[in-house]
Design a protein around this motif. Structure first.
Motif, short mmCIF file in Angstrom:
data_model
loop_
_atom_site.label_atom_id
_atom_site.label_comp_id
_atom_site.label_asym_id
_atom_site.label_seq_id
_atom_site.Cartn_x
_atom_site.Cartn_y
_atom_site.Cartn_z
N MET A 146 0.93 -1.27 -0.02
CA MET A 146 -0.07 0.02 0.12
C MET A 146 0.79 1.40 0.08
O MET A 146 1.88 1.29 0.58
CB MET A 146 -0.93 -0.01 1.10
N PRO A 147 0.23 2.34 -0.84
CA PRO A 147 1.23 3.70 -0.61
C PRO A 147 0.94 4.30 0.45
O PRO A 147 1.81 5.42 0.84
CB PRO A 147 0.57 4.28 -1.94
N MET A 148 0.12 3.89 1.52
CA MET A 148 0.29 4.74 2.70
C MET A 148 0.04 3.74 4.00
O MET A 148 0.01 2.35 3.54
CB MET A 148 -1.27 5.41 2.69
N GLN A 149 0.33 4.08 5.07
CA GLN A 149 0.33 3.08 6.29
C GLN A 149 -1.08 2.58 6.59
O GLN A 149 -1.92 3.13 6.35
CB GLN A 149 0.71 4.06 7.45
N PRO A 150 -0.84 1.12 6.49
CA PRO A 150 -2.24 0.48 7.14
C PRO A 150 -2.90 1.15 8.32
O PRO A 150 -2.14 1.36 9.42
CB PRO A 150 -1.86 -0.78 6.93
N ASN A 151 -4.18 1.05 8.29
CA ASN A 151 -4.89 1.72 9.58
C ASN A 151 -5.29 0.57 10.56
O ASN A 151 -5.10 -0.60 10.09
CB ASN A 151 -5.88 2.57 9.07
N LYS A 152 -5.95 0.75 11.77
CA LYS A 152 -6.34 -0.30 12.54
C LYS A 152 -7.23 -1.17 11.96
O LYS A 152 -6.96 -2.44 12.02
CB LYS A 152 -6.99 0.38 13.88
N ASN A 153 -8.00 -0.72 11.13
CA ASN A 153 -9.01 -1.74 10.43
C ASN A 153 -8.40 -2.83 9.45
O ASN A 153 -8.88 -3.82 9.48
CB ASN A 153 -10.30 -1.06 9.69
N GLY B 236 -10.06 -5.52 21.01
CA GLY B 236 -10.33 -6.63 20.25
C GLY B 236 -9.08 -7.41 19.76
O GLY B 236 -9.28 -8.75 19.32
N CYS B 237 -8.06 -6.81 19.57
CA CYS B 237 -6.75 -7.24 19.36
C CYS B 237 -6.18 -8.46 20.35
O CYS B 237 -5.98 -9.48 19.67
CB CYS B 237 -5.50 -6.14 19.08
N TYR B 238 -6.19 -8.10 21.34
CA TYR B 238 -5.89 -9.09 22.45
C TYR B 238 -6.65 -10.29 22.37
O TYR B 238 -6.50 -11.45 22.54
CB TYR B 238 -5.47 -8.53 23.97
N VAL B 239 -8.11 -9.95 22.39
CA VAL B 239 -9.08 -11.03 22.43
C VAL B 239 -9.07 -12.10 20.96
O VAL B 239 -9.05 -13.15 21.58
CB VAL B 239 -10.60 -10.25 22.54
N GLU C 295 1.30 -1.85 17.54
CA GLU C 295 2.16 -0.60 17.23
C GLU C 295 1.22 0.31 16.93
O GLU C 295 1.46 1.56 17.13
CB GLU C 295 3.07 -1.26 16.18
N VAL C 296 0.09 0.21 16.14
CA VAL C 296 -0.70 1.44 15.69
C VAL C 296 -1.65 1.84 16.76
O VAL C 296 -1.76 2.88 16.93
CB VAL C 296 -1.44 0.93 14.37
N ALA C 297 -2.34 0.60 17.37
CA ALA C 297 -3.37 1.25 18.26
C ALA C 297 -3.16 0.01 19.61
O ALA C 297 -4.01 -0.67 19.27
CB ALA C 297 -4.57 1.32 17.64
N PRO C 298 -2.35 0.63 20.27
CA PRO C 298 -2.16 -0.47 21.61
C PRO C 298 -3.13 -0.81 22.44
O PRO C 298 -3.13 -1.80 23.19
CB PRO C 298 -0.74 -0.02 22.37
#
Length: 564
Positions: free
Chosen positions: A478-485, A519-522, A512-515
């Protein structure tokens, strides 16, 4: 264009023989104050044959264009009956067009005028004002060139209109250049430049001009308050507001809007309660401001208060409150507001139609959204976008794709939001090949540069279908940084299809993006549990404990019948 027909007035005597110009005294023309009086004298002049005298017809043109009458249709009809209208008559009609928000017609009339006359200092301010209202900067520059060519560049009204035009069109450097060439700078001229700087966000320059002004009026202060409010410098805006020798509704509204845009909805409400009088703009600023800040219920309650004690809601009010209802997803309230619109004869056209479709879609009533869509006689791109996005939201991919094809057959060119709706529809329905096809169509055939949301939809399509390697490759290219979604989609797909390697990769990037994303940990814990990696499950739970991240309890709400 048909000439308007006038009937002779029964209240005026009809002559039995041809009459001279003296039959219609100048004093009779001068005494006309209302449209009814002008019409009576106009009808009399037609029956007596005096109307076609150049002086009489020109006078009727001026009377119909006067602010007290301001009937553009009659003014235009009279103008067409004048055998050889002079420059004064052209100027009168030109100004009447501008004052009646018909600036495009005014500019077209100006181009006719210059074939027969050299514009004067009465012509030029009107056409320049028309260019400003149309944001027609290129046409405005052409008129400016003509100003210099015919030697009207030193007239203060022409100069002032040029400064105003350049300011309103965002050409603030040109406005300043004209401003600096003016010898005596009056209040109106300085206000035009202050307003221009404020509109462009160059509030420091606006303040500099303000401080150098020998005198100021209410507009000078209000332009500064509005400029600093819109730039997010709300404390400075408040300081200027508090220093104002007197305030009008515009200054109060500007400050309230500024506080709402900066998140200060509590102070905005205090100002609202303190206002001596309020207009519909005040109410709209509050309702839209509450919606902007996610205070949906406050917006709805204020709308109910408006219905009881405020002015009549307009389209802007309805758009704002429908957005609030969409945020609350209370279908009953949405239907009630829609019924108010129907009873008031408000058609779901333009932005209001889009808002209704969005509201019904977000409240879960796709059938009602489709009904509104079908009822709109002149569908614009926004209406198609709203219904396609709504159908996609509810997984009705075939219907959404069918409407997308129908829209293109109607000659409308899809844009970024349209493709986002189609991609979301493909995602919910698991249509991988179609999703790739539409993404490529957007880029190659329509020349649209994908935003991060388009990449997120495409990656979600691939992850739902288990194409995790392809999704990972797109993420990395991707030409931009991937977001949380995007990282959540990749992690969710990895959990669902048991790809621990890619799941760990996505989780690491997501942290790194949204510590603080719970939902990430779950999902990471669930993925390890499904793979039998219980030591990893314990590690994730320990990390959550150290970072004080708790899995929030879920909640839901129901809409109770007859609840207020």
């Amino acid at each position: 264009m048909e000439t308007l027909k006038l009937s002779p007035s029964n209240s005026l005597p009809l002559p039995q023989q041809p009459v001279s110009l003296q039959t219609l005294p100048f004093s009779l023309l001068q005494s006309c104050k209302t449209q009814e009086e002008v019409l009576k004298v106009h009808a009399f002049s037609l029956r007596t044959g005096t109307f076609h005298h150049p002086f009489i017809s020109s006078r009727f043109l001026a009377l119909y264009a006067r602010p007290q009458v301001n009937n553009l249709d009659y003014a235009r009809s009279v103008f067409q009956l004048i055998h050889k209208p002079d420059l004064v008559s052209w100027n009168v009609l030109l100004k009447c067009y501008v004052e009646n928000q018909r600036s495009h017609d005014a500019v077209s009339l100006f181009y006719e005028l210059v074939h027969d006359f050299t514009p004067d200092v009465f012509t030029l301010p009107s056409v320049i004002k028309g260019c400003a209202r149309l944001n027609a900067i290129q046409e405005g520059k052409q008129v400016h060139g003509m100003v210099l060519k015919i030697g009207c560049g030193l007239d203060k009204y022409v100069q002032s209109s040029l400064v105003s035009m350049y300011s309103k069109c965002g050409e603030i450097s040109s406005a300043r250049k004209v401003f600096e060439q003016i010898g005596v700078k009056d209040l109106v001229l300085c206000n035009s430049l202050i307003d221009g700087y404020a509109r462009c966000g160059e509030v420091e320059f606006a303040l500099q001009v303000f401080d150098e002004m020998p005198e100021r009026d209410l507009f000078s202060w209000t332009a500064l308050v509005d400029g600093f409010s819109k730039c997010g410098r709300i404390e400075l805006a408040r300081d200027i507001f508090d220093r104002m020798p007197s305030r009008n509704m515009v200054s109060w509204n500007a400050l309230i809007n500024g506080y709402m845009k900066s998140g200060g909805f509590v102070i905005a409400r205090q100002l609202f309660d303190e206002m001596p009088t309020r207009d519909i703009i005040t109410w709209n600023s509050m309702i839209a401001g509450y919606e902007f800040n996610g205070r949906f219920m406050d917006a709805l309650y204020l709308f109910l208060t408006l219905l009881k004690e405020g002015p009549v809601p307009n389209h802007t009010t309805l758009v704002a409150v429908l957005a609030a209802v969409s945020g609350l997803a209370i279908l009953g309230k949405g239907k009630w507001i829609h019924s108010l619109m129907v009873k008031s004869g408000v058609e779901p056209e333009g932005v209001l139609g889009t808002s209704l479709i969005n509201m019904y879609s977000k409240c879960g009533s796709v059938e009602s959204a489709l009904t509104v869509f079908r009822s709109i006689s002149r569908k614009k791109l926004g209406h198609w976008d709203a219904i396609i996005v709504g159908l996609g939201m509810h997984g009705m991919a075939n219907h959404a794709i069918g409407l997308f094809s129908e829209m293109r057959r109607c000659g409308l060119k899809p844009h970024a939001i349209t493709f986002l709706g189609v991609l979301n529809a493909c995602s919910h329905a698991g249509l991988v090949d179609l999703g790739r096809q539409y993404f490529n169509m957007m880029v190659r055939k329509n020349g649209i540069v994908p935003a991060v949301e388009h990449y997120a939809s495409l990656i979600d399509i691939l992850c739902r279908a288990g194409n995790l390697e392809e999704a990972k490759d797109i993420t990395e290219s991707m030409p931009m940084q991937p977001n949380k979604n995007i990282w959540m989609s990749l992690l969710s797909g990895s959990r669902n299809f048991g790809n621990v390697k890619i799941g760990e990769y996505a989780a690491q990037r997501l942290i790194e993006v949204a510590p603080d994303t719970i939902g990430c940990y779950v999902m990471l814990s669930d993925m390890y549990a499904a793979a039998g990696k219980w030591d990893k499950v314990s590690w994730v739970r320990e990390m959550m404990r150290k970072r004080r991240i708790q899995n929030d309890l879920g909640s839901s709400c129901i809409e109770q019948r007859h609840a207020s």
